[in-house]
Design a protein around this motif. Structure first.
Motif, PDB file in Angstrom:
ATOM      1  N   TYR A 141       0.830  -1.205   0.000  1.00  0.00           N
ATOM      2  CA  TYR A 141       0.000   0.000   0.000  1.00  0.00           C
ATOM      3  C   TYR A 141       0.867   1.259   0.000  1.00  0.00           C
ATOM      4  CZ  TYR A 141      -4.609   2.109   0.688  1.00  0.00           C
ATOM      5  OH  TYR A 141      -5.788   2.781   0.518  1.00  0.00           O
ATOM      6  N   ARG A 181       3.759   1.454  -1.294  1.00  0.00           N
ATOM      7  CA  ARG A 181       4.338   1.597  -2.630  1.00  0.00           C
ATOM      8  C   ARG A 181       3.387   2.319  -3.571  1.00  0.00           C
ATOM      9  NH1 ARG A 181       9.127  -1.103  -3.713  1.00  0.00           N
ATOM     10  NH2 ARG A 181       9.044   0.288  -5.498  1.00  0.00           N
ATOM     11  N   TYR A 182       2.080   2.104  -3.399  1.00  0.00           N
ATOM     12  CA  TYR A 182       1.115   2.829  -4.237  1.00  0.00           C
ATOM     13  C   TYR A 182       1.312   4.341  -4.112  1.00  0.00           C
ATOM     14  CZ  TYR A 182      -1.592  -1.564  -4.291  1.00  0.00           C
ATOM     15  OH  TYR A 182      -2.004  -2.861  -4.434  1.00  0.00           O
ATOM     16  N   PHE A 183       1.765   4.778  -2.927  1.00  0.00           N
ATOM     17  CA  PHE A 183       1.994   6.209  -2.722  1.00  0.00           C
ATOM     18  C   PHE A 183       3.351   6.647  -3.280  1.00  0.00           C
ATOM     19  CE2 PHE A 183      -1.170   5.486   0.634  1.00  0.00           C
ATOM     20  CZ  PHE A 183      -2.000   6.572   0.438  1.00  0.00           C
TER      21      PHE A 183
END
Ligand SMILES: Nc1ncnc2c1ncn2[C@@H]1O[C@H](COP(=O)(O)OP(=O)(O)O)[C@@H](O)[C@H]1O
Ligand SMILES: [Mg+2]
Lengths: 274, 311
Positions: free
Chosen positions: B105, B107-109
């Motif tokens: 999650y 990494r999504y940012f």
């Protein structure tokens, strides 16, 4: 808690930046993590299925058949004729399965995309990331299959190695369109209709016999099918010689990719961000 | 930093329509830095709809909305980069491990792996899930999943944490653990927006709240202010049996400041509840049961809408 204040690296700022943050690769990364926990026999079946077809039809049925010709009219073995078609079909099936059933599940049940879209990812990151992952799988399958073709002496043209990128183009087209269609489907019955389309497409796209067996009107119909373009594309590369027709087939897929991506992104935006 | 008056969220005449139906009907509010701001209202009031607009995943149909100084219509991804979202229904990734839920999650940012590995370890500890790091999400209890969702929402060190019904469906013990975690975050200065239809939760967690019903704001203030403004200090609850409540109510209507007649009981609002009970007894009424309690937000809601929060 940790003192280090996070440092968000700059993101993509070009066109579409309100729906795309340039982080589709993190969506691919997520699928690789999920792969670690998934059943390996399902993953491997995508590789062995076309191989079994090749052995059964190419070597088995092929013994009974001769007089098959390549794109330039040159006589070739039956196995060499269907192998590129099976390669194209496996690229199609792998990509399509991933972008329909898997995507449907994530979209409707796992609420995975809802979670992703609550971050700084945009719908285009999600669509691209899912498709690229499907392509990675396709890359592994088609490379493996091509190696088998080489080993069996079924790659007749020096351009044969280009069948791998060509298979990726086919997979890209089918996964973009598969995901777009899936995003409009509302239940499993509708999903079943997809299989209803895919199997006949495999059987009738001049995969197991030449298109010339059809009357001219039916030939036109077959030539409109996406798989036929994929099959012909790869035949030109593994049997040879690759002519201008290759460009036409590629153009067909370019349109599929553009249309599929556009509708997928639009639909994800509507479903999760309106 | 000492700019505690900094406005994190500002909504003006904020409206959301689904077709002809207006789910959020022109609401105004603002949330300051470090504040715990509540949206209290019954099911269907429009709380989640409002949350999703603040989370920049739902487009408003009208009005103005500014989050961290930006317009969600234009700067969605940039706003979301600074938010932590705990949705009403958990949407954890069940195909990956508990600890990977945090890492991936993050990494999504776009956060770097090294930062995330350390951060997820801290957050698992905070969420009291360290032992479950390598477990599958499906094996977690409801309370654990909720804590994991909150930990996940903190992975990007958000400026605003959005919690949509954080404890709905949890048992009392799990709720208290969660409240304790949220209180810790508040002490660390995290701005929180919390929706709930539990008045005790609102009283526990919120500095200030709006009471909403049918998409409209009915009142705004701190829990204490609201109780003071819309209710009395105490409430006497009397049960005479469902067929006799109405007749008793007629004869007792002059007692206290105000009376509410519910299907199963009568509520008499007064500064001194015991005095009300004595007056009731001296008029010869013998309720089946009676009790005196302090006024709560439930009474505020009843006063404002004539209905209970939880039906
Ligand atoms: N996507 C939607 N389409 C149509 N109506 C919706 C949608 N989402 C919510 N609503 C309606 O809007 C109202 C407010 O819903 P919601 O914000 O979920 O309320 P709450 O969170 O306060 O329970 C409800 O009447 C609900 O049915
Ligand atoms: Mg809700």
């Amino acid at each position: 808690m940790s003192e280090a204040k996070r440092n968000i690296p700059p993101r993509y700022r070009g066109p579409f930046s309100h729906i795309f943050s340039g982080r589709a690769h993190t969506v691919v990364l997520r699928s690789l993590y999920a792969l670690k926990t998934s059943a390996w026999y399902i993953v491997l079946s995508g590789f062995f299925e076309p191989l079994f077809y090749l052995l059964a039809f190419g070597l088995g049925v092929g013994k009974l058949i001769d007089g098959v010709t390549g794109p330039a009219g040159q006589p070739i073995a039956y196995a060499a004729f269907i192998a590129p078609a099976l390669l194209a079909t496996s690229a199609m099936n792998g990509a399509f399965y991933d972008s329909t059933w898997n995507v449907y599940f994530k979209m409707r049940f796992a609420r995975l995309y809802e979670g992703m879209l609550a971050t700084s990812l945009g719908p285009m990151d999600v669509a691209l990331g899912e498709i690229v992952y499907a392509l990675l799988r396709g890359l592994v399958y088609s490379t493996g299959f091509l190696i088998v073709m080489y080993a069996m002496g079924l790659v007749l043209s020096p351009w044969g190695f280009l069948a791998v990128p060509a298979a990726l183009v086919i997979a890209f087209g089918f996964s973009a369109c598969g995901m777009a269609v899936t995003s409009y489907l509302k239940n499993f019955q509708e999903m079943d209709w997809l299989n209803f389309v895919m199997l006949p497409m495999f059987l009738f796209s001049a995969t197991l016999y030449p298109i010339t067996v059809y009357p001219p009107a039916i030939q036109l119909l077959v030539k409109a099918l996406p798989l036929w373009h994929g099959v012909e594309l790869i035949r030109h590369l593994t049997i040879g010689p690759p002519g201008m027709a290759v460009l036409g087939h590629l153009a067909y897929y370019a349109v599929m990719i553009a249309v599929g991506l556009t509708f997928t992104t639009r639909r994800l935006t509507k479903l999760f961000m309106s | 930093m000492n700019n505690n008056d900094e406005i994190m969220i500002r909504a003006e005449a904020l409206t959301k329509k689904y077709g002809e139906f207006t789910a959020v009907d022109g609401i105004n509010f603002s949330v300051k830095k470090g504040e715990s701001f509540g949206l209290l209202g019954p099911n269907g009031a429009g709380k989640s709809t409002t949350m999703r607009m603040i989370a920049a995943v739902s487009k408003r149909s009208g009005g103005e909305l500014t989050i961290l100084g930006k317009d969600p219509d234009r700067d969605g991804p940039d706003i979301r980069a600074h938010l932590g979202v705990v949705p009403q229904t958990d949407n954890l990734d069940t195909e990956i491990k508990v600890k990977d839920n945090l890492y991936v999650y993050g990494r999504y940012f776009g956060l770097p792996g090294k930062f995330l590995r350390e951060k997820s370890r801290d957050l698992l500890e905070f969420a009291q899930l360290t032992e479950k790091a390598d477990a599958k999400v499906d094996t977690l209890s409801g309370g654990m999943k909720r804590r994991l969702t909150i930990a996940r929402a903190l992975i990007n060190e958000p400026d605003i944490l959005l919690l949509d019904e954080p404890t709905t469906g949890l048992d009392p013990q799990a709720r208290h653990i969660l409240w304790d975690r949220l209180f810790r975050l508040k002490e660390e200065g995290v701005t929180q927006v919390i929706t709930t239809h539990y008045m005790d939760e609102a009283e526990q967690l919120c500095d200030r709240l709006i009471v909403i019903d049918q998409g409209k704001i009915m009142a705004e203030g701190s829990p204490a202010e609201l109780i003071q403004r819309y209710s009395s200090r105490e409430v006497a609850e009397l049960r005479f049996g469902s067929d006799r409540n109405a007749t008793a109510a007629d004869k007792l209507a002059d007692l206290g400041d105000r009376m509410e007649i519910l299907p199963d009981r009568i509520l008499i609002y007064a500064d001194n509840g015991e005095a009300v009970l004595e007056a009731v007894a001296s008029r010869g009424f013998k309720p089946l049961t009676s009790l005196v309690r302090r006024s709560s937000l439930e009474d505020v809601f009843l006063r404002l809408t004539g209905r209970s929060l939880v039906e």
